[in-house]
Design a protein around this motif. Structure first.
Motif, PDB file in Angstrom:
ATOM      1  N   SER A 138       0.881  -1.235  -0.083  1.00 48.67           N
ATOM      2  CA  SER A 138       0.028  -0.051  -0.040  1.00 48.67           C
ATOM      3  C   SER A 138       0.821   1.398  -0.013  1.00 48.67           C
ATOM      4  CB  SER A 138      -0.953   0.090   1.283  1.00 48.67           C
ATOM      5  OG  SER A 138      -0.259   0.130   2.486  1.00 48.67           O
ATOM      6  N   ASP A 139       2.255   0.890   0.226  1.00 51.88           N
ATOM      7  CA  ASP A 139       3.220   2.317   0.380  1.00 51.88           C
ATOM      8  C   ASP A 139       3.771   2.396  -1.183  1.00 51.88           C
ATOM      9  OD1 ASP A 139       5.335   3.959   0.524  1.00 51.88           O
ATOM     10  OD2 ASP A 139       5.614   3.276   2.718  1.00 51.88           O
ATOM     11  N   THR A 140       3.313   3.383  -1.923  1.00 51.99           N
ATOM     12  CA  THR A 140       3.763   3.351  -3.271  1.00 51.99           C
ATOM     13  C   THR A 140       5.268   3.680  -3.299  1.00 51.99           C
ATOM     14  OG1 THR A 140       1.745   4.213  -3.963  1.00 51.99           O
ATOM     15  CG2 THR A 140       3.713   4.869  -5.421  1.00 51.99           C
ATOM     16  N   ALA A 141       5.792   4.640  -2.371  1.00 60.01           N
ATOM     17  CA  ALA A 141       7.383   4.833  -2.278  1.00 60.01           C
ATOM     18  C   ALA A 141       8.132   3.786  -2.110  1.00 60.01           C
ATOM     19  CB  ALA A 141       7.587   5.838  -1.337  1.00 60.01           C
ATOM     20  N   LEU A 142       7.688   2.757  -0.875  1.00 59.01           N
ATOM     21  CA  LEU A 142       8.277   1.788  -0.447  1.00 59.01           C
ATOM     22  C   LEU A 142       8.314   0.605  -1.684  1.00 59.01           C
ATOM     23  CD1 LEU A 142       9.677   0.475   1.857  1.00 59.01           C
ATOM     24  CD2 LEU A 142       7.646  -0.401   2.652  1.00 59.01           C
ATOM     25  N   VAL A 143       7.138   0.524  -2.457  1.00 57.36           N
ATOM     26  CA  VAL A 143       7.064  -0.628  -3.607  1.00 57.36           C
ATOM     27  C   VAL A 143       8.127   0.020  -4.476  1.00 57.36           C
ATOM     28  CG1 VAL A 143       5.950  -1.358  -5.426  1.00 57.36           C
ATOM     29  CG2 VAL A 143       4.832  -1.071  -3.119  1.00 57.36           C
ATOM     30  N   ARG A 144       8.231   1.330  -5.024  1.00 57.11           N
ATOM     31  CA  ARG A 144       9.358   1.716  -5.781  1.00 57.11           C
ATOM     32  C   ARG A 144      10.709   1.424  -5.617  1.00 57.11           C
ATOM     33  NH1 ARG A 144       7.312   6.448  -6.304  1.00 57.11           N
ATOM     34  NH2 ARG A 144       8.534   7.620  -4.756  1.00 57.11           N
ATOM     35  N   ALA A 145      10.900   1.761  -4.274  1.00 54.81           N
ATOM     36  CA  ALA A 145      12.187   1.572  -3.595  1.00 54.81           C
ATOM     37  C   ALA A 145      12.619  -0.009  -3.568  1.00 54.81           C
ATOM     38  CB  ALA A 145      12.295   2.287  -2.213  1.00 54.81           C
ATOM     39  N   TYR A 146      11.673  -0.694  -3.289  1.00 55.10           N
ATOM     40  CA  TYR A 146      12.090  -2.107  -3.334  1.00 55.10           C
ATOM     41  C   TYR A 146      12.200  -2.690  -4.848  1.00 55.10           C
ATOM     42  CZ  TYR A 146      10.560  -3.486   1.418  1.00 55.10           C
ATOM     43  OH  TYR A 146      10.618  -3.404   2.994  1.00 55.10           O
ATOM     44  N   ALA A 147      11.573  -2.182  -5.528  1.00 57.49           N
ATOM     45  CA  ALA A 147      11.789  -2.376  -7.171  1.00 57.49           C
ATOM     46  C   ALA A 147      13.074  -1.843  -7.499  1.00 57.49           C
ATOM     47  CB  ALA A 147      10.704  -1.853  -7.929  1.00 57.49           C
ATOM     48  N   ARG A 148      13.493  -0.848  -7.243  1.00 58.32           N
ATOM     49  CA  ARG A 148      15.057  -0.440  -7.815  1.00 58.32           C
ATOM     50  C   ARG A 148      16.187  -1.362  -6.959  1.00 58.32           C
ATOM     51  NH1 ARG A 148      13.862   6.158  -8.104  1.00 58.32           N
ATOM     52  NH2 ARG A 148      12.238   5.806  -9.964  1.00 58.32           N
ATOM     53  N   ALA A 149      15.862  -1.489  -5.730  1.00 62.97           N
ATOM     54  CA  ALA A 149      16.943  -2.162  -4.957  1.00 62.97           C
ATOM     55  C   ALA A 149      16.902  -3.850  -5.476  1.00 62.97           C
ATOM     56  CB  ALA A 149      16.466  -2.321  -3.535  1.00 62.97           C
ATOM     57  N   SER A 150      15.810  -4.193  -6.138  1.00 58.80           N
ATOM     58  CA  SER A 150      15.666  -5.666  -6.450  1.00 58.80           C
ATOM     59  C   SER A 150      16.528  -5.743  -7.671  1.00 58.80           C
ATOM     60  CB  SER A 150      14.339  -6.054  -6.503  1.00 58.80           C
ATOM     61  OG  SER A 150      13.593  -6.293  -5.626  1.00 58.80           O
ATOM     62  N   TRP A 151      16.739  -4.737  -8.260  1.00 58.26           N
ATOM     63  CA  TRP A 151      17.767  -4.834  -9.605  1.00 58.26           C
ATOM     64  C   TRP A 151      19.031  -5.223  -9.517  1.00 58.26           C
ATOM     65  CZ3 TRP A 151      15.594  -6.099 -14.096  1.00 58.26           C
ATOM     66  CH2 TRP A 151      14.738  -5.391 -14.530  1.00 58.26           C
ATOM     67  N   VAL A 152      19.587  -4.841  -8.100  1.00 57.81           N
ATOM     68  CA  VAL A 152      20.844  -5.264  -7.629  1.00 57.81           C
ATOM     69  C   VAL A 152      20.950  -6.723  -7.496  1.00 57.81           C
ATOM     70  CG1 VAL A 152      22.624  -4.986  -5.685  1.00 57.81           C
ATOM     71  CG2 VAL A 152      21.114  -2.921  -6.489  1.00 57.81           C
ATOM     72  N   TRP A 153      19.581  -7.400  -6.885  1.00 52.53           N
ATOM     73  CA  TRP A 153      20.024  -8.864  -7.003  1.00 52.53           C
ATOM     74  C   TRP A 153      19.617  -9.627  -8.213  1.00 52.53           C
ATOM     75  CZ3 TRP A 153      19.695 -11.480  -2.132  1.00 52.53           C
ATOM     76  CH2 TRP A 153      19.591 -10.819  -0.973  1.00 52.53           C
ATOM     77  N   VAL A 154      19.322  -8.884  -9.008  1.00 49.69           N
ATOM     78  CA  VAL A 154      18.965  -9.517 -10.426  1.00 49.69           C
ATOM     79  C   VAL A 154      20.453  -9.522 -11.055  1.00 49.69           C
ATOM     80  CG1 VAL A 154      18.256  -9.212 -12.847  1.00 49.69           C
ATOM     81  CG2 VAL A 154      16.700  -8.802 -10.989  1.00 49.69           C
TER      82      VAL A 154
END
Length: 226
Positions: A138-154
């Protein structure tokens, strides 16, 4: 390490929340044992498999004594058994490392897809660890941050696929065992540090932190894409 600022709670490192170093180090020991057994046995896959299984059992016992879940220990042991059986079946020592190569391919794809569909796996994992379930969604800012940080794992998985794939194609058993060590806990630790930096860098300064997701109105698909 926690930040001393008023919002210090949100500065918890991903390493402290997720751990991973011990598990990654343990996972690198059976492949090294396989390579050592293979060399000592005169390029014998049987010797390599026996050495890997023996070390895996020892690691499993140690993990159990330090409180690891039996299920996780059995999964790790099963992975070594499968790898050994594949190598014994194909008659190619290098195929002991094939399951690891394929698992990294699958992981890279899974993390990428999770970002595309706006369910970044870093958020899913941390949501579970922090007991939030899907409340972070429900937290748009948190979802966006998680998405960008997840690229590091990719990127982490892509690096492994590139290195393991090249060495597997070359049939270099020793180099693969060395790569398993170099690309285990050192890479995991680097991924935790960099993805944590990206995560906090992408959060607004006034955000209450990972443990306190807030409800933000959706502001368009572009806001949540990494």
């Amino acid at each position: 390490m926690n930040d001393a600022s008023p919002n210090g709670a949100r500065r918890e490192s991903l390493a402290s929340l997720l751990g991973g170093r011990k598990g990654a180090l343990d996972a690198s020991l059976p492949p090294v044992a396989f390579a050592v057994g293979w060399l000592v046995g005169g390029s014998s896959i049987g010797w390599g498999a026996a050495a890997a299984l023996a070390v895996s059992l020892v690691v499993g016992v140690v993990r159990m004594t330090r409180g690891d879940r039996p299920g996780a220990v059995l999964v790790s042991l099963a992975a070594v058994v499968v790898a050994a059986l594949i190598a014994l079946y194909t008659g190619r020592a290098v195929d002991f490392f094939l399951p690891q190569l394929l698992s990294n391919v699958a992981s890279a794809l899974a993390w990428t897809i999770s970002i595309v569909i706006r369910w970044p796996l870093l958020g899913v994992v941390l949501g579970f660890v922090l007991g939030q379930r899907t409340r972070w969604r429900s937290d748009t800012a948190l979802v966006r941050a998680y998405a960008r940080a997840s690229w590091v794992w990719v990127a982490q998985y892509v690096v492994r696929v590139a290195v393991f794939g090249a060495l597997w194609a070359a049939g270099d058993v020793v180099a693969l065992s060395v790569a398993r060590v170099v690309l285990s806990w050192p890479l995991v630790l680097a991924t935790l540090v960099v993805s944590g930096w990206v995560l906090y860098r992408c959060l607004p300064d006034d955000h209450p932190g990972l443990r306190h997701p807030t409800e933000h109105a959706e502001s368009g698909a572009s806001d949540e894409r990494g």
